[in-house]
Write a protein that holds these residues in place. Structure first.
Motif, PDB file in Angstrom:
ATOM      1  N   ALA A 284       0.836  -1.204   0.000  1.00 33.94           N
ATOM      2  CA  ALA A 284       0.000   0.000   0.000  1.00 33.94           C
ATOM      3  C   ALA A 284       0.869   1.251   0.000  1.00 33.94           C
ATOM      4  O   ALA A 284       0.615   2.208  -0.752  1.00 33.94           O
ATOM      5  N   LEU A 285       1.912   1.249   0.789  1.00 31.80           N
ATOM      6  CA  LEU A 285       2.846   2.379   0.821  1.00 31.80           C
ATOM      7  C   LEU A 285       3.567   2.526  -0.518  1.00 31.80           C
ATOM      8  O   LEU A 285       3.762   3.641  -1.010  1.00 31.80           O
ATOM      9  N   ASP A 286       3.929   1.399  -1.116  1.00 31.37           N
ATOM     10  CA  ASP A 286       4.663   1.423  -2.387  1.00 31.37           C
ATOM     11  C   ASP A 286       3.843   2.055  -3.516  1.00 31.37           C
ATOM     12  O   ASP A 286       4.411   2.679  -4.415  1.00 31.37           O
ATOM     13  N   VAL A 287       2.513   1.876  -3.474  1.00 29.91           N
ATOM     14  CA  VAL A 287       1.676   2.434  -4.546  1.00 29.91           C
ATOM     15  C   VAL A 287       1.201   3.850  -4.227  1.00 29.91           C
ATOM     16  O   VAL A 287       0.391   4.417  -4.959  1.00 29.91           O
ATOM     17  N   GLY A 288       1.697   4.420  -3.122  1.00 29.57           N
ATOM     18  CA  GLY A 288       1.407   5.831  -2.838  1.00 29.57           C
ATOM     19  C   GLY A 288       0.306   6.096  -1.844  1.00 29.57           C
ATOM     20  O   GLY A 288      -0.085   7.253  -1.639  1.00 29.57           O
ATOM     21  N   ILE A 289      -0.215   5.058  -1.194  1.00 29.40           N
ATOM     22  CA  ILE A 289      -1.238   5.282  -0.171  1.00 29.40           C
ATOM     23  C   ILE A 289      -0.568   5.839   1.084  1.00 29.40           C
ATOM     24  O   ILE A 289       0.406   5.278   1.576  1.00 29.40           O
ATOM     25  N   ASN A 290      -1.083   6.960   1.564  1.00 29.72           N
ATOM     26  CA  ASN A 290      -0.533   7.528   2.808  1.00 29.72           C
ATOM     27  C   ASN A 290      -1.602   7.699   3.881  1.00 29.72           C
ATOM     28  O   ASN A 290      -1.303   8.087   5.003  1.00 29.72           O
ATOM     29  N   TYR A 291      -2.859   7.397   3.540  1.00 30.72           N
ATOM     30  CA  TYR A 291      -3.965   7.547   4.485  1.00 30.72           C
ATOM     31  C   TYR A 291      -4.418   6.171   4.962  1.00 30.72           C
ATOM     32  O   TYR A 291      -4.831   5.317   4.158  1.00 30.72           O
ATOM     33  N   PHE A 292      -4.334   5.949   6.268  1.00 35.85           N
ATOM     34  CA  PHE A 292      -4.681   4.653   6.852  1.00 35.85           C
ATOM     35  C   PHE A 292      -5.737   4.855   7.935  1.00 35.85           C
ATOM     36  O   PHE A 292      -5.546   5.628   8.864  1.00 35.85           O
TER      37      PHE A 292
ATOM     38  N   LYS B 160       5.110   2.202  12.019  1.00 33.07           N
ATOM     39  CA  LYS B 160       6.018   2.937  12.911  1.00 33.07           C
ATOM     40  C   LYS B 160       7.195   3.568  12.154  1.00 33.07           C
ATOM     41  O   LYS B 160       7.546   4.727  12.387  1.00 33.07           O
ATOM     42  N   SER B 161       7.802   2.821  11.241  1.00 35.44           N
ATOM     43  CA  SER B 161       8.979   3.324  10.509  1.00 35.44           C
ATOM     44  C   SER B 161       8.624   4.420   9.515  1.00 35.44           C
ATOM     45  O   SER B 161       9.509   5.127   9.026  1.00 35.44           O
ATOM     46  N   TYR B 162       7.323   4.548   9.196  1.00 33.32           N
ATOM     47  CA  TYR B 162       6.885   5.518   8.186  1.00 33.32           C
ATOM     48  C   TYR B 162       6.058   6.646   8.818  1.00 33.32           C
ATOM     49  O   TYR B 162       5.392   7.388   8.119  1.00 33.32           O
ATOM     50  N   ARG B 163       6.106   6.761  10.146  1.00 29.36           N
ATOM     51  CA  ARG B 163       5.156   7.623  10.853  1.00 29.36           C
ATOM     52  C   ARG B 163       5.048   9.031  10.283  1.00 29.36           C
ATOM     53  O   ARG B 163       3.951   9.565  10.123  1.00 29.36           O
ATOM     54  N   ASN B 164       6.154   9.657   9.966  1.00 35.02           N
ATOM     55  CA  ASN B 164       6.112  11.044   9.495  1.00 35.02           C
ATOM     56  C   ASN B 164       5.617  11.180   8.057  1.00 35.02           C
ATOM     57  O   ASN B 164       5.344  12.290   7.596  1.00 35.02           O
ATOM     58  N   ALA B 165       5.504  10.041   7.369  1.00 33.38           N
ATOM     59  CA  ALA B 165       5.104  10.081   5.960  1.00 33.38           C
ATOM     60  C   ALA B 165       3.652   9.656   5.754  1.00 33.38           C
ATOM     61  O   ALA B 165       3.150   9.707   4.632  1.00 33.38           O
ATOM     62  N   VAL B 166       2.982   9.242   6.843  1.00 33.33           N
ATOM     63  CA  VAL B 166       1.621   8.745   6.687  1.00 33.33           C
ATOM     64  C   VAL B 166       0.632   9.550   7.527  1.00 33.33           C
ATOM     65  O   VAL B 166       1.009  10.245   8.468  1.00 33.33           O
TER      66      VAL B 166
END
Length: 300
Positions: free
Chosen positions: A38-46, A66-72
């Motif tokens: 999901a992150l790879d295809v550009g989804i940032n809203y969870f 957790k590792s992507y916290r600032n980007a999501v």
């Protein structure tokens, strides 16, 4: 993937959002693969809620992201409290409960802040002013960035639009459920965004057997399926792509949340995202003209 501004806030959310409700804690490795794709295809809203799996869904998402916290952008919901025996839940919309519940969600999500904190339902009998005070308090404390509601009750929606500085309204919306369209102009006037759910109408617009749905009888659903599939074939895209494109064609909608449970569903969604394109004004009219407009009958 396009990112859209959420209401009048600084939040930018992917046009397609990830609905985490169906993820199961037991499938930890598969869940990680799904979320990574999901992150790879550009989804940032969870999107999740403290209700799902008695809070375990928040734990699952918090750990995986957790590792992507600032980007999501992590969104969760509040208002339903599980009973001690875990048999069911009760509606608990009060300032004191919201201020308490957010602490538990922050711990489960393993984060210092929640991007979007949403009231998970709501009735006109709720202490609405008090609920708004709770959200504003949490915002001033930095524990949440923005707040919204998840509701399909027009009388509740109107109250929050008139009284609060909410950012978003989550609503069920699809070609088979065009009820939210009646309120798009009002929502726009308040500079609020819609987050849609149910764009494929429980799978009826993709591959599920036709059945009665809202005010549509089974034969009408069959006809609706044919319209969507014929349109998809003409455009050389999937029925899911057509369903999502219709929802996203309305500027009021910032993100369309899709519930994902398996790696296969995530692969299908990845393909859909790659082929997803804007509908022309003519195509939008063609699709909307083929589906009747229905309105909310209750809670007006």
């Amino acid at each position: 993937m396009n990112q859209n501004k959420l209401g009048n806030s600084d939040l930018k959310v992917s046009a397609i959002g990830f609905g985490g409700m169906s993820l199961k804690p037991a499938n930890k490795s598969e869940n990680q693969r799904i979320l990574s794709e999901a992150l790879d295809v550009g989804i940032n809203y969870f999107d999740t809620a403290d209700l799902y799996d008695q809070g375990e869904n928040e734990v699952l998402l918090g750990e995986a992201l957790k590792s992507y916290r600032n980007a999501v952008c992590i969104a969760t919901k509040v208002g339903n409290k599980w009973r001690e025996d875990g048999s069911t839940w009760d509606w608990k919309a009060s300032k004191s409960y919201i201020l308490q519940a957010v602490e538990d969600s922050l711990k489960r999500l393993n984060t210092d802040y929640i991007d979007l904190y949403q009231l998970h339902g709501g009735t006109i009998e709720d202490p609405i002013d008090e609920i708004i005070e709770a959200f504003e308090t949490l915002k001033s404390q930095g524990k949440i960035r923005e707040y919204g509601i998840s509701s399909i009750r027009p009388n509740v929606i109107k109250e929050y639009l008139s009284k609060s500085k909410l950012t978003s309204i989550m609503m069920q919306y699809s070609l088979l459920d065009r009820r939210p369209e009646e309120y798009f102009e009002l929502i726009d006037q308040h500079h609020v965004s819609v987050i849609s759910r149910g764009a494929v109408a429980q799978g009826l617009l993709i591959d599920k057997p036709a059945k009665t749905y809202l005010s549509y009888v089974e034969n009408e659903v069959k006809q609706a399926q044919k319209i969507v599939h014929d349109f998809a074939k003409q455009q050389e895209v999937s029925a899911q792509s057509v369903s999502l494109a219709y929802v996203l064609a309305h500027s009021t909608v910032a993100s369309a949340v899709v519930g994902i449970r398996t790696t296969e569903q995530m692969k299908d969604l990845s393909k859909t995202i790659q082929e997803l394109d804007n509908l022309s004004a003519h195509e939008l009219l063609e699709l909307s003209s083929a589906f009747k407009t229905i309105q909310y009958a209750d809670h007006r």
